[in-house]
Design a protein around this motif. Structure first.
Motif, mmCIF file in Angstrom:
data_model
loop_
_atom_site.group_PDB
_atom_site.id
_atom_site.type_symbol
_atom_site.label_atom_id
_atom_site.label_comp_id
_atom_site.label_asym_id
_atom_site.label_seq_id
_atom_site.Cartn_x
_atom_site.Cartn_y
_atom_site.Cartn_z
ATOM 1 N N ILE A 1 -2.913 -16.072 -6.188
ATOM 2 C CA ILE A 1 -2.629 -14.933 -5.928
ATOM 3 C C ILE A 1 -2.006 -13.875 -6.255
ATOM 4 O O ILE A 1 -2.101 -12.917 -6.308
ATOM 5 N N LYS A 2 -1.062 -14.775 -6.774
ATOM 6 C CA LYS A 2 0.418 -13.888 -7.413
ATOM 7 C C LYS A 2 0.029 -12.712 -8.542
ATOM 8 O O LYS A 2 -0.119 -11.709 -8.784
ATOM 9 N N ALA A 3 -1.401 -13.701 -9.747
ATOM 10 C CA ALA A 3 -1.456 -12.515 -10.442
ATOM 11 C C ALA A 3 -2.394 -11.539 -10.480
ATOM 12 O O ALA A 3 -2.830 -10.783 -11.008
ATOM 13 N N LEU B 1 -2.160 -10.082 -7.624
ATOM 14 C CA LEU B 1 -1.015 -8.910 -6.990
ATOM 15 C C LEU B 1 -0.768 -8.530 -8.342
ATOM 16 O O LEU B 1 -0.582 -7.051 -8.314
ATOM 17 N N SER B 2 -0.381 -8.808 -9.407
ATOM 18 C CA SER B 2 0.380 -8.246 -10.006
ATOM 19 C C SER B 2 -0.403 -7.800 -10.935
ATOM 20 O O SER B 2 -0.364 -6.362 -11.484
ATOM 21 N N LYS B 3 -1.761 -8.095 -10.858
ATOM 22 C CA LYS B 3 -2.478 -7.261 -11.933
ATOM 23 C C LYS B 3 -2.663 -6.136 -11.238
ATOM 24 O O LYS B 3 -2.753 -4.487 -11.626
ATOM 25 N N ALA B 4 -2.898 -5.681 -10.024
ATOM 26 C CA ALA B 4 -3.426 -4.835 -9.077
ATOM 27 C C ALA B 4 -2.153 -4.049 -8.905
ATOM 28 O O ALA B 4 -2.089 -2.609 -8.917
ATOM 29 N N ARG B 5 -1.157 -4.303 -8.897
ATOM 30 C CA ARG B 5 0.524 -3.624 -8.773
ATOM 31 C C ARG B 5 0.302 -2.943 -10.621
ATOM 32 O O ARG B 5 0.675 -1.462 -10.535
ATOM 33 N N ILE B 6 0.237 -3.365 -11.279
ATOM 34 C CA ILE B 6 -0.319 -3.163 -12.506
ATOM 35 C C ILE B 6 -1.037 -1.945 -13.135
ATOM 36 O O ILE B 6 -1.120 -0.328 -13.173
ATOM 37 N N TYR B 7 -2.102 -2.216 -12.541
ATOM 38 C CA TYR B 7 -3.101 -1.153 -12.775
ATOM 39 C C TYR B 7 -2.831 0.483 -11.567
ATOM 40 O O TYR B 7 -3.139 1.702 -11.710
ATOM 41 N N GLU B 8 -2.155 -0.163 -10.149
ATOM 42 C CA GLU B 8 -1.722 1.026 -9.754
ATOM 43 C C GLU B 8 -0.988 1.967 -10.887
ATOM 44 O O GLU B 8 -0.743 3.347 -10.334
ATOM 45 N N ARG B 9 0.243 1.181 -11.201
ATOM 46 C CA ARG B 9 1.279 1.979 -12.402
ATOM 47 C C ARG B 9 0.808 3.139 -12.357
ATOM 48 O O ARG B 9 0.812 3.855 -13.322
ATOM 49 N N GLN B 10 -1.070 2.066 -13.564
ATOM 50 C CA GLN B 10 -0.995 2.978 -14.560
ATOM 51 C C GLN B 10 -2.054 4.608 -13.955
ATOM 52 O O GLN B 10 -2.721 5.100 -14.726
ATOM 53 N N GLY B 11 -2.193 4.430 -12.634
ATOM 54 C CA GLY B 11 -3.326 4.862 -12.406
ATOM 55 C C GLY B 11 -4.722 4.868 -12.107
ATOM 56 O O GLY B 11 -5.658 5.838 -11.878
ATOM 57 N N ASN B 12 -4.962 3.780 -12.571
ATOM 58 C CA ASN B 12 -6.265 3.614 -12.489
ATOM 59 C C ASN B 12 -6.691 2.450 -11.132
ATOM 60 O O ASN B 12 -6.257 1.606 -10.729
ATOM 61 N N ILE B 13 -6.463 3.445 -9.503
ATOM 62 C CA ILE B 13 -6.953 3.130 -8.416
ATOM 63 C C ILE B 13 -7.793 2.395 -7.991
ATOM 64 O O ILE B 13 -7.458 0.561 -7.485
ATOM 65 N N GLU B 14 -9.112 2.291 -8.799
ATOM 66 C CA GLU B 14 -10.384 1.763 -8.884
ATOM 67 C C GLU B 14 -9.744 0.509 -8.887
ATOM 68 O O GLU B 14 -10.385 -0.573 -7.745
ATOM 69 N N ALA B 15 -9.436 0.185 -10.147
ATOM 70 C CA ALA B 15 -8.925 -1.209 -10.935
ATOM 71 C C ALA B 15 -7.950 -1.651 -9.519
ATOM 72 O O ALA B 15 -8.136 -3.030 -9.358
ATOM 73 N N ILE C 1 -7.350 -15.562 -0.875
ATOM 74 C CA ILE C 1 -5.639 -16.856 0.170
ATOM 75 C C ILE C 1 -6.347 -17.596 0.524
ATOM 76 O O ILE C 1 -5.024 -18.905 0.935
ATOM 77 N N HIS C 2 -7.088 -17.528 1.363
ATOM 78 C CA HIS C 2 -7.544 -19.068 2.107
ATOM 79 C C HIS C 2 -7.935 -19.874 0.643
ATOM 80 O O HIS C 2 -7.324 -21.413 0.672
ATOM 81 N N LYS C 3 -8.089 -19.689 -0.797
ATOM 82 C CA LYS C 3 -8.850 -20.559 -1.230
ATOM 83 C C LYS C 3 -7.424 -20.855 -2.699
ATOM 84 O O LYS C 3 -7.162 -22.182 -2.911
ATOM 85 N N ASP C 4 -6.067 -20.230 -2.293
ATOM 86 C CA ASP C 4 -5.105 -20.432 -2.929
ATOM 87 C C ASP C 4 -4.725 -21.796 -2.900
ATOM 88 O O ASP C 4 -3.569 -22.588 -3.130
ATOM 89 N N HIS C 5 -5.076 -21.567 -1.161
ATOM 90 C CA HIS C 5 -4.330 -22.750 -0.473
ATOM 91 C C HIS C 5 -5.251 -23.825 -0.379
ATOM 92 O O HIS C 5 -4.638 -24.941 0.803
ATOM 93 N N GLY C 6 -5.795 -24.141 -0.987
ATOM 94 C CA GLY C 6 -6.936 -25.335 -1.066
ATOM 95 C C GLY C 6 -7.854 -25.442 0.353
ATOM 96 O O GLY C 6 -7.929 -26.502 1.071
ATOM 97 N N GLU C 7 -8.266 -24.121 0.860
ATOM 98 C CA GLU C 7 -8.781 -24.102 2.416
ATOM 99 C C GLU C 7 -10.568 -23.991 2.014
ATOM 100 O O GLU C 7 -10.529 -23.390 1.337
#
Length: 323
Positions: free
Chosen positions: A287-289, A291-305, A317-323
């Motif tokens: 999830i952190k990766a 979210l980080s990609k989403a954050r960078i795309y947002e900074r670059q103005g690529n809102i769709e990505a 979220i659930h998969k990352d916690h093994g559920e």
């Protein structure tokens, strides 16, 4: 003419068979060893050494239940030998019965209260059973007999850390390092402990000593060092340590994530995106990766990505916690 059997002849023949069994056991011929030991026991059913060798041969064959039965038969004849109790305890431990193993080690220590092997095996059982208070008592007792036994100070520190007694754990580690300044396990655990206590610079010094001075390339130590360097904004050293780690393990998810975080801080957003993409390739639900990609795309103005990756993060979220 048949030779007349006498108790003395039987005893001598039993001894001869035990010697043959010992030779076969030493050479790894377990079936032959058991044959000769059984011949000896036919003549002398309470022959201690024959029973002991039979127990050893059976345990070497993996016949744990039968080995336990043999050693317990031996103990019914002679119960004052702490070594036999330790062997039985180990066999119970191998069969997963730590409660019975613990009773055996206590029996051994009741006979010989400074039997170090019994103490060490007892500590393994207590740790497995989660009996931490009793385990600490055991460590303290061993350390009264062997106060310079560095591994025991380290193990005691590890249990104290698990119990949240960080200051006490630190005292144990400092004692271990007084006795052996370059002890790798003590340095590593001290670094982990200081990091947990929020003493980042002191923690980093421990990991630097391990990695740079002692040339210990444990991947966990490298991860800890990198995370501390990023927290302390020591970006140059962080990059060097990341590269050291990735040379050892090219597919280490945590190090690729740290590398992405490093590039992001340096303003190299395209390089950061590549690192985060590598993380997601290795572990799609990280999830952190995402979210980080989403954050960078947002900074670059690529809102769709950005929206796409924010949504992926929520979905995982659930998969990352093994559920």
């Amino acid at each position: 003419m048949n030779r007349k059997r006498t108790p003395r002849v039987d005893t001598l023949e039993a001894v001869a068979n035990v010697l043959r069994a010992y030779r076969e056991l030493f050479e790894g011929n377990l079936i032959k060893a058991l044959y000769y030991v059984d011949k000896a026991l036919e003549l002398e059913p309470d022959f201690y050494l024959a029973l002991f060798l039979k127990g050893l041969a059976l345990s070497a064959k993996g016949e744990i239940k039968e080995a336990i039965t043999t050693f317990e038969e031996l103990l019914s004849y002679e119960s004052k030998n702490p070594i036999t109790w330790v062997f039985v305890g180990q066999l119970y431990g191998m069969s997963g019965n730590c409660d019975e193993a613990l009773k055996c080690y206590n029996k051994a220590l009741g006979i010989e209260n400074r039997f170090l092997s019994a103490f060490l095996l007892k500590t393994i059982c207590l740790e497995f059973l989660g009996e931490y208070d009793e385990l600490l008592k055991c460590y303290n007792e061993v350390l009264t007999y062997t106060p310079n036994f560095v591994p025991m100070w380290v193990k005691k520190a590890e249990i104290l850390r698990k119990l949240g007694r960080y200051e006490d754990a630190l005292l144990c580690l400092n004692r271990a390092l007084e006795l052996k300044p370059h002890d790798k396990n003590a340095l590593y655990l001290k670094g982990v402990l200081l990091k947990r206590m929020g003493k980042f610079r002191e923690a980093l010094e421990c990991f630097k000593k391990l990695i740079d001075e002692l040339n210990v390339k444990w991947i966990d130590a490298i991860r800890h060092a990198v995370s501390l360097m990023l927290a302390l904004d020591d970006l140059k050293d962080a990059e060097r340590y990341i590269n050291i780690g990735l040379e050892i393990r090219k597919d280490d998810v945590a190090l690729w994530y740290f590398k992405g975080e490093l590039y992001e801080r340096l303003g190299k957003l395209d390089e950061a995106l590549k690192c985060y993409e590598k993380v997601i390739e290795l572990q799609p639900h990280y999830i952190k990766a995402l979210l980080s990609k989403a954050r960078i795309y947002e900074r670059q103005g690529n809102i769709e990505a950005a929206i796409e990756y924010y949504n992926k993060a929520v979905e995982n979220i659930h998969k990352d916690h093994g559920e």
